[in-house]
Motif scaffolding. Structure first.
Motif, PDB file in Angstrom:
ATOM      1  N   ASP A  13       0.803  -1.220   0.000  1.00 52.37           N
ATOM      2  CA  ASP A  13       0.000   0.000   0.000  1.00 52.37           C
ATOM      3  C   ASP A  13       0.841   1.277   0.000  1.00 52.37           C
ATOM      4  O   ASP A  13       0.293   2.381   0.048  1.00 52.37           O
ATOM      5  CB  ASP A  13      -0.918   0.011   1.231  1.00 52.37           C
ATOM      6  CG  ASP A  13      -1.884  -1.159   1.245  1.00 52.37           C
ATOM      7  OD1 ASP A  13      -2.414  -1.499   0.178  1.00 52.37           O
ATOM      8  OD2 ASP A  13      -2.110  -1.722   2.334  1.00 52.37           O
ATOM      9  N   LEU A  14       2.161   1.147  -0.055  1.00 52.78           N
ATOM     10  CA  LEU A  14       3.044   2.309   0.080  1.00 52.78           C
ATOM     11  C   LEU A  14       2.850   3.342  -1.023  1.00 52.78           C
ATOM     12  O   LEU A  14       2.847   4.548  -0.745  1.00 52.78           O
ATOM     13  CB  LEU A  14       4.499   1.862   0.152  1.00 52.78           C
ATOM     14  CG  LEU A  14       5.519   2.933   0.512  1.00 52.78           C
ATOM     15  CD1 LEU A  14       5.183   3.603   1.844  1.00 52.78           C
ATOM     16  CD2 LEU A  14       6.914   2.325   0.573  1.00 52.78           C
ATOM     17  N   ASP A  15       2.670   2.923  -2.261  1.00 51.97           N
ATOM     18  CA  ASP A  15       2.460   3.902  -3.339  1.00 51.97           C
ATOM     19  C   ASP A  15       1.190   4.714  -3.090  1.00 51.97           C
ATOM     20  O   ASP A  15       1.164   5.925  -3.328  1.00 51.97           O
ATOM     21  CB  ASP A  15       2.373   3.210  -4.701  1.00 51.97           C
ATOM     22  CG  ASP A  15       3.727   2.718  -5.194  1.00 51.97           C
ATOM     23  OD1 ASP A  15       4.762   3.191  -4.678  1.00 51.97           O
ATOM     24  OD2 ASP A  15       3.742   1.852  -6.093  1.00 51.97           O
ATOM     25  N   TRP A  16       0.134   4.064  -2.613  1.00 52.23           N
ATOM     26  CA  TRP A  16      -1.128   4.739  -2.299  1.00 52.23           C
ATOM     27  C   TRP A  16      -0.898   5.739  -1.159  1.00 52.23           C
ATOM     28  O   TRP A  16      -1.356   6.881  -1.216  1.00 52.23           O
ATOM     29  CB  TRP A  16      -2.163   3.692  -1.920  1.00 52.23           C
ATOM     30  CG  TRP A  16      -3.583   4.111  -2.020  1.00 52.23           C
ATOM     31  CD1 TRP A  16      -4.419   4.374  -0.969  1.00 52.23           C
ATOM     32  CD2 TRP A  16      -4.368   4.292  -3.190  1.00 52.23           C
ATOM     33  NE1 TRP A  16      -5.667   4.701  -1.427  1.00 52.23           N
ATOM     34  CE2 TRP A  16      -5.655   4.655  -2.791  1.00 52.23           C
ATOM     35  CE3 TRP A  16      -4.093   4.183  -4.553  1.00 52.23           C
ATOM     36  CZ2 TRP A  16      -6.686   4.922  -3.695  1.00 52.23           C
ATOM     37  CZ3 TRP A  16      -5.112   4.434  -5.451  1.00 52.23           C
ATOM     38  CH2 TRP A  16      -6.393   4.805  -5.017  1.00 52.23           C
ATOM     39  N   ALA A  17      -0.161   5.302  -0.142  1.00 48.70           N
ATOM     40  CA  ALA A  17       0.148   6.174   0.993  1.00 48.70           C
ATOM     41  C   ALA A  17       0.954   7.389   0.546  1.00 48.70           C
ATOM     42  O   ALA A  17       0.719   8.509   1.015  1.00 48.70           O
ATOM     43  CB  ALA A  17       0.908   5.396   2.067  1.00 48.70           C
ATOM     44  N   VAL A  87      -8.876   0.793  -4.420  1.00 54.96           N
ATOM     45  CA  VAL A  87      -9.903  -0.009  -5.064  1.00 54.96           C
ATOM     46  C   VAL A  87      -9.274  -0.780  -6.205  1.00 54.96           C
ATOM     47  O   VAL A  87      -8.627  -0.197  -7.074  1.00 54.96           O
ATOM     48  CB  VAL A  87     -11.053   0.886  -5.584  1.00 54.96           C
ATOM     49  CG1 VAL A  87     -12.119   0.038  -6.250  1.00 54.96           C
ATOM     50  CG2 VAL A  87     -11.647   1.678  -4.437  1.00 54.96           C
ATOM     51  N   GLY A  88      -9.461  -2.079  -6.170  1.00 49.28           N
ATOM     52  CA  GLY A  88      -8.876  -2.920  -7.196  1.00 49.28           C
ATOM     53  C   GLY A  88      -9.924  -3.477  -8.143  1.00 49.28           C
ATOM     54  O   GLY A  88     -11.124  -3.269  -7.960  1.00 49.28           O
ATOM     55  N   ASP A  89      -9.444  -4.172  -9.141  1.00 47.79           N
ATOM     56  CA  ASP A  89     -10.337  -4.782 -10.120  1.00 47.79           C
ATOM     57  C   ASP A  89     -10.846  -6.146  -9.652  1.00 47.79           C
ATOM     58  O   ASP A  89     -11.779  -6.686 -10.211  1.00 47.79           O
ATOM     59  CB  ASP A  89      -9.617  -4.950 -11.465  1.00 47.79           C
ATOM     60  CG  ASP A  89      -9.253  -3.610 -12.080  1.00 47.79           C
ATOM     61  OD1 ASP A  89      -9.975  -2.626 -11.814  1.00 47.79           O
ATOM     62  OD2 ASP A  89      -8.254  -3.550 -12.810  1.00 47.79           O
ATOM     63  N   SER A  90     -10.210  -6.695  -8.630  1.00 45.65           N
ATOM     64  CA  SER A  90     -10.633  -7.990  -8.125  1.00 45.65           C
ATOM     65  C   SER A  90     -12.068  -7.927  -7.624  1.00 45.65           C
ATOM     66  O   SER A  90     -12.503  -6.914  -7.074  1.00 45.65           O
ATOM     67  CB  SER A  90      -9.733  -8.426  -6.970  1.00 45.65           C
ATOM     68  OG  SER A  90      -8.400  -8.490  -7.382  1.00 45.65           O
ATOM     69  N   PHE A  91     -12.782  -8.992  -7.807  1.00 42.50           N
ATOM     70  CA  PHE A  91     -14.157  -9.117  -7.314  1.00 42.50           C
ATOM     71  C   PHE A  91     -15.057  -8.014  -7.854  1.00 42.50           C
ATOM     72  O   PHE A  91     -15.996  -7.600  -7.191  1.00 42.50           O
ATOM     73  CB  PHE A  91     -14.194  -9.129  -5.784  1.00 42.50           C
ATOM     74  CG  PHE A  91     -13.235 -10.090  -5.163  1.00 42.50           C
ATOM     75  CD1 PHE A  91     -13.439 -11.456  -5.266  1.00 42.50           C
ATOM     76  CD2 PHE A  91     -12.103  -9.640  -4.502  1.00 42.50           C
ATOM     77  CE1 PHE A  91     -12.536 -12.348  -4.715  1.00 42.50           C
ATOM     78  CE2 PHE A  91     -11.196 -10.526  -3.945  1.00 42.50           C
ATOM     79  CZ  PHE A  91     -11.419 -11.896  -4.049  1.00 42.50           C
ATOM     80  N   ILE A 111     -13.195   7.469   1.930  1.00 44.67           N
ATOM     81  CA  ILE A 111     -12.897   8.347   0.803  1.00 44.67           C
ATOM     82  C   ILE A 111     -11.938   7.573  -0.100  1.00 44.67           C
ATOM     83  O   ILE A 111     -10.854   7.191   0.333  1.00 44.67           O
ATOM     84  CB  ILE A 111     -12.279   9.681   1.274  1.00 44.67           C
ATOM     85  CG1 ILE A 111     -13.257  10.395   2.206  1.00 44.67           C
ATOM     86  CG2 ILE A 111     -11.910  10.541   0.072  1.00 44.67           C
ATOM     87  CD1 ILE A 111     -12.733  11.672   2.799  1.00 44.67           C
ATOM     88  N   LEU A 112     -12.342   7.349  -1.333  1.00 46.66           N
ATOM     89  CA  LEU A 112     -11.586   6.472  -2.216  1.00 46.66           C
ATOM     90  C   LEU A 112     -10.397   7.137  -2.899  1.00 46.66           C
ATOM     91  O   LEU A 112      -9.443   6.466  -3.252  1.00 46.66           O
ATOM     92  CB  LEU A 112     -12.514   5.877  -3.281  1.00 46.66           C
ATOM     93  CG  LEU A 112     -13.690   5.078  -2.726  1.00 46.66           C
ATOM     94  CD1 LEU A 112     -14.545   4.545  -3.869  1.00 46.66           C
ATOM     95  CD2 LEU A 112     -13.216   3.959  -1.825  1.00 46.66           C
ATOM     96  N   ASN A 113     -10.432   8.440  -3.071  1.00 42.18           N
ATOM     97  CA  ASN A 113      -9.367   9.153  -3.758  1.00 42.18           C
ATOM     98  C   ASN A 113      -8.330   9.616  -2.734  1.00 42.18           C
ATOM     99  O   ASN A 113      -8.672  10.313  -1.777  1.00 42.18           O
ATOM    100  CB  ASN A 113      -9.974  10.347  -4.499  1.00 42.18           C
ATOM    101  CG  ASN A 113      -8.954  11.147  -5.256  1.00 42.18           C
ATOM    102  OD1 ASN A 113      -8.055  11.730  -4.670  1.00 42.18           O
ATOM    103  ND2 ASN A 113      -9.091  11.190  -6.566  1.00 42.18           N
TER     104      ASN A 113
END
Length: 157
Positions: A13-17, A87-91, A111-113
């Motif tokens: 998750d580091l890139d997202w962080a 949010v991923g494409d899985s499921f 908050i997704l963004n």
């Protein structure tokens, strides 16, 4: 000045962080990142929350798939918690439900963004910090000005 504590479920998750940290820097807000899975190391996660809440931070949690981290974190502190799951494409994106469906008395904001999560944290901190509130206002003014300029650029043709 309050800071933002970012807790990631894993190093993946580091890139997202980092997107959140970059946006927080724009508001002149300090942040600190930790990795602690609510599933795999709940005691470590609990200890991080309890140690950090002494500084009255806003917590931002980042966990995908089965997001126990956000609810767990929120249940352990009276400080605000913002869930910002990647949010991923899985499921077919259905893993977001683990961030949205919380038990009674557990209420992390979702908050997704990542940039918007930072903005929400800045607004919370800005309630008691004039410098951050000014930075939020500058950001909002710049957003409005860009729209006005964009409109002018298509109208002058």
């Amino acid at each position: 000045m309050s800071k933002v504590v970012i807790i990631m479920g894993s190093k993946a998750d580091l890139d997202w962080a980092n997107k959140i940290v970059d946006a927080l820097n724009g508001f002149k807000i300090d942040s600190e990142c930790f990795i602690a899975s609510a599933h795999k190391v709940p005691l470590e996660c609990y200890n991080i929350i309890k140690e950090q809440e002494k500084h009255n931070p806003v917590f931002i949690t980042i966990a995908g798939m089965s997001n126990a981290l956000s609810g767990f974190s929120d249940a352990q502190t009276s400080c605000p918690v913002i869930a910002c799951p990647p949010v991923g494409d899985s499921f077919a994106g259905a893993d977001i439900y683990s961030s949205l469906r919380m038990p009674s008395g557990v209420a992390p904001m979702v908050i997704l963004n990542p940039k918007n999560a930072a903005l929400a944290a800045a607004k919370i901190i800005g309630l008691n910090n004039d410098e951050v509130r000014t930075e939020v206002s500058k950001f909002q003014d710049a957003q409005r000005q860009k729209l006005i300029e964009d409109n002018g650029s298509i109208r002058s043709n």
